[in-house]
Design a protein around this motif. Structure first.
Motif, PDB file in Angstrom:
ATOM      1  N   ILE A 391       0.837  -1.204   0.000  1.00 20.03           N
ATOM      2  CA  ILE A 391       0.000   0.000   0.000  1.00 20.03           C
ATOM      3  C   ILE A 391       0.869   1.250   0.000  1.00 20.03           C
ATOM      4  O   ILE A 391       0.616   2.216  -0.730  1.00 20.03           O
ATOM      5  N   THR A 395       0.972   4.056  -3.153  1.00 11.08           N
ATOM      6  CA  THR A 395       0.451   5.401  -2.882  1.00 11.08           C
ATOM      7  C   THR A 395       1.555   6.411  -2.606  1.00 11.08           C
ATOM      8  O   THR A 395       1.272   7.508  -2.109  1.00 11.08           O
ATOM      9  N   GLN A 399      -0.510   6.576   1.967  1.00 12.43           N
ATOM     10  CA  GLN A 399      -1.362   5.705   2.771  1.00 12.43           C
ATOM     11  C   GLN A 399      -0.578   4.450   3.160  1.00 12.43           C
ATOM     12  O   GLN A 399       0.483   4.151   2.610  1.00 12.43           O
ATOM     13  N   ASP A 403      -4.228   2.977   7.607  1.00 15.80           N
ATOM     14  CA  ASP A 403      -5.514   3.529   7.182  1.00 15.80           C
ATOM     15  C   ASP A 403      -6.580   2.443   7.100  1.00 15.80           C
ATOM     16  O   ASP A 403      -7.750   2.670   7.433  1.00 15.80           O
ATOM     17  N   VAL A 404      -6.169   1.257   6.667  1.00 18.54           N
ATOM     18  CA  VAL A 404      -7.092   0.118   6.619  1.00 18.54           C
ATOM     19  C   VAL A 404      -7.566  -0.232   8.024  1.00 18.54           C
ATOM     20  O   VAL A 404      -8.768  -0.434   8.260  1.00 18.54           O
ATOM     21  N   LYS A 430     -10.220  -1.474  -2.071  1.00 22.40           N
ATOM     22  CA  LYS A 430     -10.104  -0.039  -2.301  1.00 22.40           C
ATOM     23  C   LYS A 430      -8.645   0.406  -2.371  1.00 22.40           C
ATOM     24  O   LYS A 430      -8.344   1.483  -2.899  1.00 22.40           O
ATOM     25  N   TYR A 431      -7.756  -0.411  -1.822  1.00 26.07           N
ATOM     26  CA  TYR A 431      -6.340  -0.055  -1.792  1.00 26.07           C
ATOM     27  C   TYR A 431      -5.511  -0.848  -2.803  1.00 26.07           C
ATOM     28  O   TYR A 431      -4.588  -0.305  -3.412  1.00 26.07           O
TER      29      TYR A 431
END
Length: 555
Positions: A391, A395, A399, A403-404, A430-431
Motif C-alpha cells: 500500500i 500510494t 497511505q 488507514d485500513v 479499495k487499496y
C-alpha cells in the motif's frame, strides 16, 4: 427538593440492594488448604429448574468442574445436578421460590508448583489468589444481555489487596449494565499483590504484581506499560478507556523463559517465568501484543473466531512490532522491527504445518497443538507486513495499512461490523484492487507460502536468499517423555538420538537456532547426554538489517 433527594437516595439504595446477581467471596481454609467460598443470590426460574453456567472446558483447559466442591442450596430443599458436557449445574427447587441463595467452594486442583500448564486454572495459595472470572463465578442462565452484578469481598484482612478488571481495592463492587461477555472475560486477584497506579489523559492505569522479581524492576515495567498504552491509544485516536489494569504473576522455571498473556475486559493478565532468562524486551513485546488486543480482537471482533485468527492474532503481532519500533519503546527501533520480521519468517517456514490451509486452524488444533496455535501469528504478521509495504509503495507513502486498520475500527465501532473474509476483501479492494481477492485466497485461505524473494525485489529491499531455520529434528509423545520419531539427516539424528529414547531431562529453546537442545536420555538402562543445535539451512529469504532497509521500512 429535600423530598426529591431522599426519594432518589432510596431508589438508588433499592437498586444497589437488588442487583440481578449478587456474589459474596470469602477466604476459606479447610485442612490447611486455602480455598474461596462463593455465595450468590439471584432470581429463581418459575419452572423449578434453574441453570448455573460454569464451563468444564475453556481456553484449552479441561475438567474445570474439578475446581468446584461443596455446592449447596441455602434457602430451600432441592437437588443439584452437574453436567460437564453441557457446562452447567442444574438446581431443582420449589416452583414458588422467588430467589435462590446458593454457595460453592472453589479450590486449586493441583498441588505441584505453578508452571505454564496451570496459569489458566484457578490459583489459590495461602498468600494470594489469581482466578479468571469464568473459573470463579457461576452464572445464572438469563435472557438479558446486560445485567447489574454486585460483588462483596468479605473476610479478607486489611492488608489483602482486592484487584480486578473492574476496580482496585473495592470491597463492595457494583457493576451496572455490564455485558455477560465482558463479565466472563475478566481477571480477579487478591492477597499480597502490589498495585502501581498512574494515568494517561486523566484515565487510570495500574499494574498489579507480586513476588520478588529477578529479571526487572517494577518501575521499569510500569514505564513500559504507560509508554505502550500512550502510543497505542494515540495510534487509534482512542483515549476513551477510563480504567485499565495489567496483572503480572511470577512462576518458577529452571531453564529458559516463558510468558503468557491474555487480553480481557479493561485489562490483561500475564504470567512470566521469574528467572535470569527472562528480560524486559520480552515484556515490551508481550505488553504491545496483548494491549493491541483492546482494539484488534475485542472492539474489532472475529465473525468466526478461529477462522480469522490470521487477523486477530497475526495483525496484532505485526502491529506490536511496528508500534514498538515506530515509537522507540524502551529504545527499540527499526533494527528491532527487521529482526522481529526475520524471526517471524524463520518461525513460519520452520513450522511443520506452515502450508496448512486456514480451515485447519480450528478450536481443537489451535488449543491442542503448539504448531497450529502459532501458525496464524506467523502467517498473519507476515501477510500484514507485505500488505503494509504494498500500500505504501502504490500510494507513494500517502497511505498504509494503518488507514485500513482505522477504517475497520470505525466500521466495528459505528456499525458493529465484524471481521469476515468478505468484508476484509471489500476494504482491501479499495487499496489494492480486485487482484487482491486471488492473492488472499492463495496465501490465507489455501495457506500457500508467500513468494518473499519476489516481494523483497519489488519493494527494493536488500535480503539474503537462504537462512538457518529451527529444526528440532524429533517428535515427542503427548506426555513429552519419549522420542516417537527422528527426522532422517537432522542434527538430532547425527547426535545419536533414536526413536524410543526416554527423556529424564530436556532443555529446548523453541525457535532459537543459537542455543543447543540438551537432552537427558534413558536407553537400555543407561543415562546418555545428547546435545545438538536445532538448525538446518533452507532457501528462505530474510531481510538484511542494513541502514537502507531501516530507512525504507521505518521512514
Amino acid at each position: 427538593m429535600l423530598v426529591f433527594l431522599l426519594s432518589a437516595a432510596l431508589l438508588n439504595c433499592a437498586k444497589e440492594s437488588k442487583p440481578d446477581v449478587a456474589y459474596m467471596v470469602s477466604p476459606l481454609f479447610e485442612n490447611s488448604a486455602p480455598k474461596l467460598l462463593v455465595q450468590m443470590r439471584f432470581a429463581a426460574d418459575s419452572s423449578g429448574k434453574t441453570i448455573l453456567e460454569f464451563n468444564d472446558q475453556v481456553w484449552g483447559e479441561k475438567n474445570l468442574h474439578d475446581v468446584v466442591e461443596s455446592t449447596k442450596l441455602l434457602n430451600a430443599i432441592g437437588e443439584i445436578e452437574q453436567n460437564r458436557d453441557s457446562g452447567w449445574f442444574l438446581i431443582k427447587h420449589p416452583k414458588d421460590l422467588d430467589s435462590i441463595r446458593f454457595e460453592y467452594v472453589l479450590k486449586q486442583d493441583f498441588d505441584h508448583p505453578i508452571s505454564t500448564r496451570e496459569v489458566y486454572r484457578p490459583i489459590i495459595q495461602p498468600a494470594y489468589f489469581h482466578v479468571f472470572s469464568h473459573n470463579l463465578f457461576m452464572v445464572p442462565k438469563m435472557e438479558k444481555d446486560t445485567v447489574d452484578i454486585s460483588i462483596s469481598w468479605r473476610g479478607f484482612s486489611e492488608k489483602d489487596v482486592i484487584h480486578n478488571s473492574f476496580g482496585s481495592q473495592q470491597r463492595e463492587q457494583l457493576l451496572e449494565n455490564v455485558l455477560w461477555e465482558e463479565f466472563g472475560n475478566a481477571i480477579f486477584v487478591g492477597g499480597d499483590f502490589r498495585v502501581h497506579k498512574d494515568e494517561i489523559k486523566g484515565n487510570a492505569i495500574s499494574l498489579a504484581t507480586r513476588g520478588e522479581w529477578i529479571p526487572f524492576q517494577e518501575d521499569s515495567v510500569m514505564h513500559v506499560l504507560k509508554q505502550t498504552l500512550q502510543c497505542q491509544r494515540d495510534f487509534w485516536n482512542d483515549h476513551s478507556q477510563e480504567y485499565f489494569t495489567v496483572t503480572m504473576q511470577p512462576f518458577p522455571q529452571e531453564n529458559g523463559s516463558s510468558f503468557q498473556g491474555t487480553g480481557l475486559t479493561n485489562s490483561f493478565a500475564t504470567s512470566i517465568s521469574n528467572n535470569e532468562f527472562a528480560d524486559i524486551e520480552q515484556l515490551v513485546y508481550l505488553f504491545n501484543h496483548e494491549l493491541m488486543h483492546n482494539w484488534i480482537g475485542h472492539t474489532i471482533k472475529n465473525d468466526n473466531e478461529e477462522e480469522q485468527y490470521w487477523f486477530s492474532e497475526g495483525f496484532t503481532e505485526y502491529y506490536a512490532f511496528k508500534n514498538i519500533a515506530k515509537n522507540n519503546i524502551n529504545g527499540l527501533g527499526a533494527s528491532y522491527f527487521i529482526d522481529s520480521m526475520n524471526k517471524t519468517i524463520r518461525n513460519l517456514f520452520s513450522s511443520p504445518v506452515f502450508e496448512a490451509p486456514n480451515s485447519e486452524i480450528n478450536y481443537d488444533n489451535f488449543w491442542g497443538n503448539r504448531e497450529y496455535s502459532k501458525l496464524p501469528y506467523y502467517r498473519g504478521a507476515l501477510f500484514a507486513f507485505i500488505l503494509d509495504q504494498k500500500i505504501q509503495k502504490q500510494t507513494d507513502n500517502r497511505q498504509s495499512l494503518d488507514d485500513v486498520m482505522r477504517q475497520i475500527l470505525k466500521d466495528a465501532t459505528k456499525k458493529g461490523q465484524k471481521l469476515t473474509h468478505d468484508y476484509f476483501l471489500q476494504v482491501m479492494g479499495k487499496y489494492l484492487g480486485k487482484d487482491f481477492n486471488t492473492f488472499f485466497e492463495i496465501h490465507i485461505v489455501q495457506g500457500r507460502p508467500l513468494p518473499l524473494a519476489d516481494f523483497f525485489d519489488e519493494l527494493g529491499l536488500d535480503f539474503e536468499r537462504e537462512t538457518q531455520l529451527f529444526e528440532m529434528g524429533f517428535e515427542l509423545s503427548d506426555d513429552r517423555k519419549e522420542v516417537v520419531s527422528v527426522i532422517k539427516g537432522s542434527n538430532a539424528e547425527k547426535a545419536g538420538l533414536i526413536a524410543g529414547d526416554r527423556l529424564y531431562s530436556r532443555s529446548i529453546h523453541y525457535g532459537n537456532v543459537a542455543k543447543p537442545i540438551e537432552l537427558g536420555v534413558l536407553r537400555n538402562g543407561n543415562e546418555i547426554d545428547i546435545s545438538f543445535y536445532p538448525v538446518k539451512t533452507a532457501l528462505v529469504p530474510t531481510l538484511l538489517n542494513s541502514p537502507k532497509n531501516q530507512s525504507l521500512l521505518m521512514p
